[in-house]
Scaffold this motif. Structure first.
Motif, PDB file in Angstrom:
ATOM      1  N   GLN A 323      73.804 -48.208  16.400  1.00 23.67           N
ATOM      2  CA  GLN A 323      72.996 -48.199  15.186  1.00 23.67           C
ATOM      3  C   GLN A 323      73.795 -48.927  14.107  1.00 23.67           C
ATOM      4  OE1 GLN A 323      69.857 -46.958  15.300  1.00 23.67           O
ATOM      5  NE2 GLN A 323      70.247 -46.465  17.444  1.00 23.67           N
ATOM      6  N   ASN A 324      73.466 -50.186  13.916  1.00 21.99           N
ATOM      7  CA  ASN A 324      74.188 -51.012  12.954  1.00 21.99           C
ATOM      8  C   ASN A 324      73.181 -51.910  12.253  1.00 21.99           C
ATOM      9  OD1 ASN A 324      75.719 -53.707  12.241  1.00 21.99           O
ATOM     10  ND2 ASN A 324      77.282 -52.127  12.395  1.00 21.99           N
ATOM     11  N   PRO A 325      73.286 -52.069  10.926  1.00 20.65           N
ATOM     12  CA  PRO A 325      72.286 -52.876  10.198  1.00 20.65           C
ATOM     13  C   PRO A 325      72.288 -54.341  10.585  1.00 20.65           C
ATOM     14  CG  PRO A 325      74.137 -52.284   8.767  1.00 20.65           C
ATOM     15  CD  PRO A 325      74.281 -51.481  10.021  1.00 20.65           C
ATOM     16  N   PHE A 326      73.334 -54.797  11.284  1.00 20.18           N
ATOM     17  CA  PHE A 326      73.407 -56.206  11.643  1.00 20.18           C
ATOM     18  C   PHE A 326      73.160 -56.454  13.137  1.00 20.18           C
ATOM     19  CE2 PHE A 326      76.656 -55.666   8.141  1.00 20.18           C
ATOM     20  CZ  PHE A 326      75.765 -56.011   7.132  1.00 20.18           C
ATOM     21  N   VAL A 327      72.735 -55.432  13.866  1.00 22.31           N
ATOM     22  CA  VAL A 327      72.417 -55.567  15.288  1.00 22.31           C
ATOM     23  C   VAL A 327      70.936 -55.301  15.491  1.00 22.31           C
ATOM     24  CG1 VAL A 327      72.849 -54.716  17.627  1.00 22.31           C
ATOM     25  CG2 VAL A 327      74.737 -54.876  15.996  1.00 22.31           C
ATOM     26  N   GLY A 328      70.250 -56.227  16.153  1.00 23.32           N
ATOM     27  CA  GLY A 328      68.827 -56.055  16.410  1.00 23.32           C
ATOM     28  C   GLY A 328      68.550 -54.849  17.282  1.00 23.32           C
ATOM     29  N   GLY A 329      67.440 -54.169  17.005  1.00 23.53           N
ATOM     30  CA  GLY A 329      67.100 -52.946  17.729  1.00 23.53           C
ATOM     31  C   GLY A 329      65.967 -53.138  18.710  1.00 23.53           C
ATOM     32  N   VAL A 330      65.619 -52.063  19.395  1.00 26.21           N
ATOM     33  CA  VAL A 330      64.489 -52.013  20.331  1.00 26.21           C
ATOM     34  C   VAL A 330      63.624 -50.838  19.931  1.00 26.21           C
ATOM     35  CG1 VAL A 330      63.801 -51.638  22.729  1.00 26.21           C
ATOM     36  CG2 VAL A 330      65.786 -53.072  22.213  1.00 26.21           C
ATOM     37  N   LEU A 331      62.298 -51.056  19.862  1.00 28.64           N
ATOM     38  CA  LEU A 331      61.383 -49.994  19.465  1.00 28.64           C
ATOM     39  C   LEU A 331      61.099 -49.073  20.640  1.00 28.64           C
ATOM     40  CD1 LEU A 331      58.837 -52.043  17.306  1.00 28.64           C
ATOM     41  CD2 LEU A 331      60.777 -50.671  16.538  1.00 28.64           C
ATOM     42  N   ASP A 332      61.095 -47.778  20.372  1.00 22.01           N
ATOM     43  CA  ASP A 332      60.821 -46.769  21.387  1.00 22.01           C
ATOM     44  C   ASP A 332      59.325 -46.493  21.410  1.00 22.01           C
ATOM     45  OD1 ASP A 332      61.221 -44.876  23.308  1.00 22.01           O
ATOM     46  OD2 ASP A 332      61.814 -43.284  21.917  1.00 22.01           O
ATOM     47  N   LEU A 333      58.671 -46.817  22.522  1.00 21.29           N
ATOM     48  CA  LEU A 333      57.218 -46.651  22.616  1.00 21.29           C
ATOM     49  C   LEU A 333      56.868 -45.253  23.105  1.00 21.29           C
ATOM     50  CD1 LEU A 333      56.157 -50.051  24.227  1.00 21.29           C
ATOM     51  CD2 LEU A 333      56.333 -49.452  21.806  1.00 21.29           C
ATOM     52  N   PRO A 334      55.713 -44.719  22.695  1.00 15.91           N
ATOM     53  CA  PRO A 334      55.278 -43.408  23.185  1.00 15.91           C
ATOM     54  C   PRO A 334      55.137 -43.418  24.706  1.00 15.91           C
ATOM     55  CG  PRO A 334      53.939 -44.127  21.325  1.00 15.91           C
ATOM     56  CD  PRO A 334      54.778 -45.293  21.721  1.00 15.91           C
ATOM     57  N   ALA A 335      55.386 -42.279  25.304  1.00 17.41           N
ATOM     58  CA  ALA A 335      55.291 -42.159  26.763  1.00 17.41           C
ATOM     59  C   ALA A 335      53.899 -42.548  27.232  1.00 17.41           C
ATOM     60  CB  ALA A 335      55.608 -40.730  27.188  1.00 17.41           C
ATOM     61  N   GLY A 336      53.849 -43.358  28.271  1.00 14.81           N
ATOM     62  CA  GLY A 336      52.574 -43.729  28.867  1.00 14.81           C
ATOM     63  C   GLY A 336      51.948 -44.988  28.309  1.00 14.81           C
ATOM     64  N   ARG A 337      52.442 -45.473  27.163  1.00 14.29           N
ATOM     65  CA  ARG A 337      51.795 -46.660  26.596  1.00 14.29           C
ATOM     66  C   ARG A 337      52.141 -47.921  27.382  1.00 14.29           C
ATOM     67  NH1 ARG A 337      52.081 -49.279  20.431  1.00 14.29           N
ATOM     68  NH2 ARG A 337      50.765 -51.068  20.963  1.00 14.29           N
ATOM     69  N   ARG A 338      53.375 -48.061  27.771  1.00 13.97           N
ATOM     70  CA  ARG A 338      53.827 -49.278  28.443  1.00 13.97           C
ATOM     71  C   ARG A 338      53.431 -49.222  29.913  1.00 13.97           C
ATOM     72  NH1 ARG A 338      59.272 -50.753  26.407  1.00 13.97           N
ATOM     73  NH2 ARG A 338      59.698 -48.601  26.979  1.00 13.97           N
ATOM     74  N   THR A 339      52.687 -50.232  30.367  1.00 13.33           N
ATOM     75  CA  THR A 339      52.203 -50.245  31.748  1.00 13.33           C
ATOM     76  C   THR A 339      52.949 -51.245  32.621  1.00 13.33           C
ATOM     77  OG1 THR A 339      50.486 -51.870  31.185  1.00 13.33           O
ATOM     78  CG2 THR A 339      49.894 -49.523  31.034  1.00 13.33           C
ATOM     79  N   SER A 340      53.844 -52.036  32.049  1.00 12.66           N
ATOM     80  CA  SER A 340      54.659 -52.958  32.828  1.00 12.66           C
ATOM     81  C   SER A 340      56.001 -53.124  32.114  1.00 12.66           C
ATOM     82  CB  SER A 340      53.965 -54.315  32.999  1.00 12.66           C
ATOM     83  OG  SER A 340      53.743 -54.925  31.741  1.00 12.66           O
TER      84      SER A 340
END
Length: 565
Positions: A323-340
């Protein structure tokens, strides 16, 4: 003694004898992490100095304080920071006691600490106790003695001799069947490295090996206390990414989509990048009407579906840990939304550093230092979490409109603590890769520092490289880097000095971590450099022209010589 920590299994053995001295001022110990924690196995050895009871007090106090301080700290803090803080605290106390208590006058000690955490070995060292590693029958010394050159007993650094202490730190990969040896100078002063290697290679139990080394040192005439601590690595822990791994394995792969398609509520609006490993789109999240980036892996380009899943897993793991303001992050999606299988990241407005370098004016000193410090701190935060980026370059740096910065693209990052084995090939962009990577080394903090140095050199020089552009599938010959002043004579000399150290061919000559480099960048103008800049020689500025001029001069001299005859 056998110890186990989160599937890290080791056997330890210890032997210590007073020898010809009146008292034993050595002290060594090995301790296991508390139950339920993940701090690993910590070992330390100290050799007291100062005479009377002061030496023994300093050695025992130092070892106990460092091990207790480390094992009692938060497991989320880095090993280096936690252990170094403990050493610094006990150093100040010992120094103060040696000055105020007549019975303990001059007390101090050497210290070598080996911390086994996950799949890494962390080493802190000061003085002339030593740490060795036997791997595949070969012995390597992992510490450097702090002795006055040409002497055998005058220390230049030790715990307690000064109010502040500079302690060496190093981090190494662990491998099953590694054998570690911590010894006092009473042992290594009497037994050379060849004798140590032969004894360790016998592969007797660690207790028997420690006793054999101590006895051999006494028989060889050692006139000091003799102490040996042997650590055998039996088993390393598996990567602790079970939850992420299950999620990745459950997601099916798909062919990378095209702009205009909609995937799980993400409307793919524009193609941002279509590289070797992935395809990236700017998209609108219909669930929240926000702009995001969606990255789809390319399993065919990666060579195997398993490689694509591993890249996804690495980037997700890093985002969950750093967790650093200068490092790009990844969004955490709700369970079941991502199908691939794909990643969703925040969309960062702005431009890449690479694009900024393609337009005028050149990056100014103030703007460049601001970018450099932020980028360096981003890399330092990754290193503190045990992450090696391996693809630092201007294309992976986003400059935000308000002065922010994001380091992105961690799909080829190396996670030494999670690797079961070294990868078959080393990823990266050739012009930014450290020399050792071309020899098959997996890469560490110092290779990231090299790539960062090349990136900053390119930033200030308008896209040039210190060793020239390196074509793919070639093996370059790194010689002397082109001086930055050849392109930017307006920059202060200290900037060139700092970047030259960052891109040194020898990894040992580079900055060893991002924080050290960040400090130099932030304080360079204050710490100073020569007031006058030395103009680079013609050879440094233009080697071809140098040899042309030299040849012309020699030709003229030859003609004159012939004419005079």
């Amino acid at each position: 003694m056998e110890t186990t920590g989160t599937s890290l299994r080791v056997l330890t053995g210890l032997a210590s004898e007073t020898g010809r001295r009146a008292r034993n001022e050595d002290f060594a110990a090995a301790v296991l992490e508390p139950p339920g924690r993940m701090t690993g196995v910590a070992c330390a050895i100290a050799d007291g100095m100062g005479g009377a009871k002061g030496g023994r007090v300093a050695a025992e106090l130092c070892v106990r304080a460092v091990l207790d301080g480390y094992l009692g700290s938060s497991e989320t803090r880095s090993v280096r920071r936690t252990a170094a803080h403990a050493v610094d605290s006990v150093n100040r106390w010992i120094h103060a006691q040696g000055r105020t208590d007549a019975d303990l006058a001059g007390m101090g000690c050497t210290l070598t600490v080996a911390i086994l955490r996950g799949r890494r070995l962390h080493v802190l060292h000061v003085g002339d106790t030593r740490l060795y590693r036997l791997r595949d029958g070969r012995l390597a010394r992992l510490t450097v003695d702090h002795r006055l050159e040409g002497t055998t007993n005058i220390l230049t650094r030790a715990v307690g001799i000064a109010e502040s202490l500079r302690i060496d730190y190093a981090s190494e990969d662990l491998a099953p069947h590694d054998r570690l040896l911590l010894v006092s100078d009473g042992v290594h002063g009497a037994l050379n490295d060849r004798r140590l290697e032969e004894t360790l290679a016998l592969r007797e139990g660690p207790d028997e090996t420690a006793r054999r080394l101590v006895q051999a040192a006494l028989e060889a005439g050692s006139d000091d206390n003799v102490t040996a601590l042997v650590v055998d690595v039996l088993e390393l822990p598996a990567a602790d990414v079970a939850g992420l791994s299950q999620e990745v394995e459950a997601l099916p792969m798909r062919e990378p989509p095209q702009a205009g398609e909609s995937i799980d509520g993400f409307e793919l609006q524009a193609l941002i990048a279509d590289g070797r490993y992935s395809r990236v789109f700017r998209a609108r999240d219909s669930h929240g009407d926000a702009s995001v980036l969606v990255k789809f892996p390319k399993p065919q380009a990666l060579g195997a579906e398993a490689s694509a899943r591993a890249a996804f897993l690495r980037e997700s793991w890093v985002a969950s840990r750093v967790q650093n303001p200068f490092v790009g992050g990844v969004l955490d999606l709700p369970a079941g939304r991502r199908t691939s299988l794909y990643l969703v990241q925040p969309f960062y407005a702005g431009e890449t550093l690479e694009r900024r370098l393609s337009r005028s004016p050149p990056v100014s000193l103030d703007q460049g230092l601001d970018i450099a410090v932020k980028l360096t701190k981003a890399i330092a935060s990754l290193h503190r979490a045990g992450v090696i980026h391996r693809d630092i370059k201007p294309e992976n740096v986003i400059l935000e409109p308000g002065g922010g910065l994001k380091l992105i693209d961690l799909g080829v990052a190396r996670l030494p603590n999670l690797e079961a084995a070294l990868p078959p090939d080393i990823p990266g962009t050739p012009s930014y890769m450290a020399p050792e990577l071309f020899a098959g080394v997996a890469g560490d903090e110092r290779s990231d520092i090299f790539a960062l140095g090349v990136t900053l050199y390119a930033m200030f020089s308008g896209g040039r490289y210190p060793y020239g552009e390196i074509e793919p599938f070639t093996t370059p010959r790194h010689r002397r880097p082109a001086p930055l002043s050849a392109w930017r004579p307006d920059l202060p000399a200290w900037v060139e000095t700092v970047l030259a150290r960052a891109v040194a061919v020898d990894p040992a000559e580079r900055f060893q971590d991002g924080f050290e480099l960040a400090f130099e960048l932030e304080n360079g103008a204050i710490r100073g450099a020569p007031a006058r800049r030395t103009r680079p020689s013609l050879y440094d500025r233009d080697p071809l022209r140098f040899w042309q001029v030299t040849a012309l001069i020699l030709l003229v001299l030859l003609v004159i010589s012939l004419a005079s005859r």
